[in-house]
Design an enzyme around this catalytic site. Structure first.
Site, PDB file in Angstrom:
ATOM      1  N   LYS A 140      -6.674   2.188  -2.946  1.00 20.13           N
ATOM      2  CA  LYS A 140      -6.535   1.313  -1.470  1.00 20.13           C
ATOM      3  C   LYS A 140      -6.403   2.151  -0.437  1.00 20.13           C
ATOM      4  CE  LYS A 140      -4.915  -1.625   1.229  1.00 20.13           C
ATOM      5  NZ  LYS A 140      -5.726  -2.676   1.899  1.00 20.13           N
TER       6      LYS A 140
ATOM      7  N   LYS B  68      -0.636   4.560   7.980  1.00 19.88           N
ATOM      8  CA  LYS B  68       0.203   5.019   6.911  1.00 19.88           C
ATOM      9  C   LYS B  68      -1.038   5.235   5.795  1.00 19.88           C
ATOM     10  CE  LYS B  68       1.545   1.799   4.032  1.00 19.88           C
ATOM     11  NZ  LYS B  68       1.941   0.556   3.406  1.00 19.88           N
TER      12      LYS B  68
ATOM     13  N   SER C 274       0.837  -1.243  -0.016  1.00 18.30           N
ATOM     14  CA  SER C 274       0.051   0.080   0.065  1.00 18.30           C
ATOM     15  C   SER C 274       0.841   1.293   0.191  1.00 18.30           C
ATOM     16  CB  SER C 274      -0.869  -0.047   1.145  1.00 18.30           C
ATOM     17  OG  SER C 274      -1.673  -1.220   1.191  1.00 18.30           O
TER      18      SER C 274
HETATM   19  P1  NAD Z   1       4.940  -6.579   7.214  1.00 21.27           P
HETATM   20  O1  NAD Z   1       5.613  -5.757   8.048  1.00 21.27           O
HETATM   21  O2  NAD Z   1       4.596  -8.029   7.870  1.00 21.27           O
HETATM   22  O3  NAD Z   1       6.234  -7.399   6.341  1.00 21.27           O
HETATM   23  C1  NAD Z   1       6.969  -6.317   5.637  1.00 21.27           C
HETATM   24  C2  NAD Z   1       8.182  -7.240   5.193  1.00 21.27           C
HETATM   25  O4  NAD Z   1       9.117  -6.355   4.079  1.00 21.27           O
HETATM   26  C3  NAD Z   1       9.049  -7.618   6.260  1.00 21.27           C
HETATM   27  O5  NAD Z   1       9.351  -9.258   6.231  1.00 21.27           O
HETATM   28  C4  NAD Z   1      10.247  -6.760   6.280  1.00 21.27           C
HETATM   29  O6  NAD Z   1      11.662  -7.577   6.837  1.00 21.27           O
HETATM   30  C5  NAD Z   1      10.415  -6.852   4.708  1.00 21.27           C
HETATM   31  N1  NAD Z   1      11.146  -5.748   4.492  1.00 21.27           N
HETATM   32  C6  NAD Z   1      11.494  -4.350   4.886  1.00 21.27           C
HETATM   33  N2  NAD Z   1      12.450  -3.438   4.240  1.00 21.27           N
HETATM   34  C7  NAD Z   1      12.859  -4.518   3.210  1.00 21.27           C
HETATM   35  C8  NAD Z   1      13.669  -4.205   2.058  1.00 21.27           C
HETATM   36  N3  NAD Z   1      14.372  -3.110   1.983  1.00 21.27           N
HETATM   37  N4  NAD Z   1      13.944  -5.227   1.129  1.00 21.27           N
HETATM   38  C9  NAD Z   1      13.320  -6.711   1.583  1.00 21.27           C
HETATM   39  N5  NAD Z   1      12.466  -6.742   2.581  1.00 21.27           N
HETATM   40  C10 NAD Z   1      12.056  -5.621   3.306  1.00 21.27           C
HETATM   41  O7  NAD Z   1       3.888  -6.061   6.461  1.00 21.27           O
HETATM   42  P2  NAD Z   1       2.572  -6.665   5.783  1.00 21.27           P
HETATM   43  O8  NAD Z   1       1.774  -6.594   6.877  1.00 21.27           O
HETATM   44  O9  NAD Z   1       2.926  -8.040   5.291  1.00 21.27           O
HETATM   45  O10 NAD Z   1       2.321  -5.482   4.705  1.00 21.27           O
HETATM   46  C11 NAD Z   1       3.051  -5.339   3.429  1.00 21.27           C
HETATM   47  C12 NAD Z   1       2.417  -4.252   2.627  1.00 21.27           C
HETATM   48  O11 NAD Z   1       0.861  -4.708   2.402  1.00 21.27           O
HETATM   49  C13 NAD Z   1       2.062  -2.990   3.465  1.00 21.27           C
HETATM   50  O12 NAD Z   1       2.349  -1.981   2.427  1.00 21.27           O
HETATM   51  C14 NAD Z   1       0.837  -3.237   3.997  1.00 21.27           C
HETATM   52  O13 NAD Z   1       0.376  -1.724   4.219  1.00 21.27           O
HETATM   53  C15 NAD Z   1       0.100  -3.813   2.954  1.00 21.27           C
HETATM   54  N6  NAD Z   1      -1.191  -4.557   3.304  1.00 21.27           N
HETATM   55  C16 NAD Z   1      -0.953  -5.227   4.338  1.00 21.27           C
HETATM   56  C17 NAD Z   1      -2.317  -5.851   5.039  1.00 21.27           C
HETATM   57  C18 NAD Z   1      -2.359  -6.847   6.201  1.00 21.27           C
HETATM   58  O14 NAD Z   1      -3.385  -7.196   6.598  1.00 21.27           O
HETATM   59  N7  NAD Z   1      -1.179  -6.964   7.001  1.00 21.27           N
HETATM   60  C19 NAD Z   1      -3.182  -6.115   4.043  1.00 21.27           C
HETATM   61  C20 NAD Z   1      -3.277  -5.205   2.868  1.00 21.27           C
HETATM   62  C21 NAD Z   1      -2.095  -4.351   2.618  1.00 21.27           C
END
Ligand code: NAD
Length: 301
Positions: free
Chosen positions: A174, A243, A99
């Site tokens: 989104k 965010k 997102s």
């Molecule tokens: P999360 O924090 O669980 O996972 C993010 C991952 O990215 C982590 O494993 C982290 O180590 C990795 N990361 C960070 N910096 C990095 C880099 N430079 N290179 C490679 N990997 C890196 O987050 P999430 O909940 O999986 O969400 C991910 C995205 O999806 C976000 O943008 C969030 O807003 C969106 N989202 C989340 C949900 C939800 O329910 N969790 C739902 C819809 C959308």
């Protein structure tokens, strides 16, 4: 099936199950996370290769999927001396499924085109359960041909794949969706507080709402699964929700339109984040904030 190999970057709460659905389709996959332990664990679980660095596989893939926390991180992964824009082969498709901020996405899509790469934003809705079941709602921004090219992979992760418009519009849709979703949660929490204060059991009130005109995803799923039982374990952090709300606020402010209800929900959620004692609260703890400030417990009835 997509013939070229895919590189999936970002193996957190969402990325891990999404990558799993691609791997199970038989698609050739590489997985990578900044946390080497996550890369290793997911590679082992999915029986795919987890490179130690991105350069090692950048020339071997036709598609890169990003599932990262913020636009700043997406920019770091793509831009600069070590960024993927310089490492990928010409024609590679980059799909940002996190997102991200529409403005940043529009700029990155332009830079990708200049580097002979193809860029699509394809954020998702449905949270961890739909990421696991492969039934996410996916909203796509980008050129029609690019969106069409992405569709084969997106179908492996989503139930609905809708092209919204040009680059950045997926991310705008989104953020607006999540501002509305968070507003629904805050509104439900307010009504539950009042119901409790007039002597109605919160679980009964949720049952009433779910049979009535005010039901929402908050009342149908978040309350029964994560709030009434006080587990607050949806897998979507409050910081990521904030965010999204911040991105939507800036879209509203740049439009100069009136949207007082959703904007006050954003202000309230920021205040909730400052008030809550947990270091990394789940977004469903927005309801707990009301329990604290109104001194009404929704759980344990
Ligand atoms: P999360 O924090 O669980 O996972 C993010 C991952 O990215 C982590 O494993 C982290 O180590 C990795 N990361 C960070 N910096 C990095 C880099 N430079 N290179 C490679 N990997 C890196 O987050 P999430 O909940 O999986 O969400 C991910 C995205 O999806 C976000 O943008 C969030 O807003 C969106 N989202 C989340 C949900 C939800 O329910 N969790 C739902 C819809 C959308």
């Amino acid at each position: 099936m997509v013939n070229d190999a895919t590189l999936f970057i970002g193996l957190g709460n969402m990325g891990r199950p999404m990558a799993g659905n691609i791997a199970r389709s038989g698609q050739r996959l590489f997985v990578y996370d900044a946390d080497p332990q996550a890369t290793e664990a997911v590679a082992k679980e999915l029986h795919v290769h987890g490179p130690a660095d991105l350069e090692a596989v950048a020339q071997d893939v036709g598609t890169v999927i990003l599932m990262l926390p913020t636009s700043r991180i997406v920019e770091t992964v793509l831009r600069g001396e070590d960024g993927l824009f310089r490492k990928l082969k010409r024609g590679t498709l980059i799909i940002d499924m996190g997102s991200s901020e529409p403005e940043s996405t529009i700029a990155l899509a332009g830079e990708a085109t200049e580097s002979d790469l193809v860029y699509v934003d394809a954020p998702v809705s449905g949270g961890v359960p739909k990421a696991i079941s492969g039934e996410l709602a996916i909203m796509v921004g980008g050129e029609p041909a690019a969106a069409e090219r992405a569709k084969g992979l997106l179908d492996l992760m989503g139930k609905t794949v809708v092209r919204v418009g040009p680059a950045g519009t997926g991310h705008a849709a989104k953020a607006l969706n999540n501002l509305l979703s968070a507003t629904n949660l805050a509104a439900a929490a307010e009504i539950l507080s009042v119901a409790k204060s007039v002597g109605i059991n919160p679980a009964i009130m949720i049952e009433v709402i779910n049979g009535s005109t005010s039901r929402s995803q908050a009342s149908e799923f978040k309350y029964p699964k994560h709030i009434l039982n006080a587990t607050y374990d949806s897998g979507f952090s409050m910081d990521l929700m904030l965010k999204d709300m911040r991105i939507a606020r800036s879209l509203i402010e740049s439009s100069s339109l009136r949207a007082p209800i959703v904007l006050s929900a954003e202000t309230l959620a920021r205040h909730a984040r400052e008030t809550l004692d947990s270091p990394a609260p789940d977004h469903t703890e927005l309801a707990r904030y009301y329990e604290i400030t109104n001194k009404t417990s929704f759980s344990g009835e």
